[in-house]
Design a protein around this motif. Structure first.
Motif, mmCIF file in Angstrom:
data_model
loop_
_atom_site.group_PDB
_atom_site.id
_atom_site.type_symbol
_atom_site.label_atom_id
_atom_site.label_comp_id
_atom_site.label_asym_id
_atom_site.label_seq_id
_atom_site.Cartn_x
_atom_site.Cartn_y
_atom_site.Cartn_z
ATOM 1 N N VAL A 101 0.844 -1.193 0.000
ATOM 2 C CA VAL A 101 0.000 0.000 0.000
ATOM 3 C C VAL A 101 0.879 1.243 0.000
ATOM 4 C CG1 VAL A 101 -1.958 -1.115 1.130
ATOM 5 C CG2 VAL A 101 -0.246 0.007 2.521
ATOM 6 N N ALA A 105 -2.023 5.889 1.971
ATOM 7 C CA ALA A 105 -3.239 5.069 2.051
ATOM 8 C C ALA A 105 -3.892 5.273 3.425
ATOM 9 C CB ALA A 105 -2.890 3.602 1.840
ATOM 10 N N ASP A 109 -5.588 0.452 6.122
ATOM 11 C CA ASP A 109 -4.896 -0.304 5.070
ATOM 12 C C ASP A 109 -3.413 -0.450 5.378
ATOM 13 O OD1 ASP A 109 -7.329 -0.360 3.796
ATOM 14 O OD2 ASP A 109 -6.776 1.106 2.253
ATOM 15 N N ARG A 110 -2.792 0.606 5.900
ATOM 16 C CA ARG A 110 -1.355 0.550 6.212
ATOM 17 C C ARG A 110 -1.081 -0.379 7.384
ATOM 18 N NH1 ARG A 110 0.273 5.738 7.763
ATOM 19 N NH2 ARG A 110 -1.870 6.460 7.781
#
Length: 192
Positions: A101, A105, A109-110
């Motif tokens: 990612v 992001a 998500d990270r």
């Protein structure tokens, strides 16, 4: 995309000398983007090359990568290591289980990417893994342990001195804590 060390390249050249002319190697990921993702290398005869393959040129051979595997092989490294126990081909693909990612992001998500690419590979040695269940508005990563970590007598140490420390350090100012919601039940699956 993929780094193949000089020793691994020499190993592939030696192996390919015994194959029909025009044979290359194929690097692939089975079940890419899942917790069950596995990387592999195989021979790739000329009639197995697909129109949408990515072709990477190396010294004495080419590596073919199918379009489905390609995004999950970013930053992959193939090496041929020799030590006192013998020789071994190693393939490390930190993005096989989850696509890399971007730095901008969303936090969830990270965090999920870091869990899949860094935390879970460390826990896998004991048959365990964690899953991000929720990311609260006040920056608490709510996780659940699975596999050998569920019911392990060292789970509190793993959480506080390992996982939480690693995540808070990496996401300084964004995460405030890591909370475990697992109902730990010791059993044959637990690592001791």
């Amino acid at each position: 995309m993929i780094i193949i060390t000089e020793t691994a390249q020499a190993h592939f050249v030696k192996l390919l000398e015994q194959q029909p002319e025009g044979t290359h190697i194929r690097v692939f990921v089975i079940n890419p983007g899942t917790a069950q993702a596995e990387c592999g290398v195989s021979y790739c005869p000329p009639d197995s090359v697909e129109a949408d393959d990515t072709e990477l040129e190396f010294n004495g051979f080419n590596a073919m990568i199918d379009s489905k595997s390609a995004p999950f092989l970013e930053d992959a490294n193939i090496d041929f290591v020799t030590d006192q126990l013998g020789s071994q081909l190693t393939l490390k693909a930190p993005n096989a289980k989850m696509r890399k990612v971007e730095d901008d992001a969303p936090l969830k998500d990270r965090v999920e990417y870091m869990i899949q690419s860094q935390v879970n590979p460390q826990l896998a040695g004991h048959g365990g893994f964690i899953t991000l269940m929720e990311l609260t508005e006040d920056g608490i990563a709510v996780i659940q342990f699975g596999g050998g970590c569920n019911g392990c007598s060292m789970v509190d140490v793993t959480l506080k001195d390992g996982i939480e420390k690693q995540l808070l350090e990496h996401f300084s100012g964004e995460l405030s804590a890591v909370k475990d919601i697992t109902e730990h039940q010791a059993g044959e699956h637990s690592y001791f």
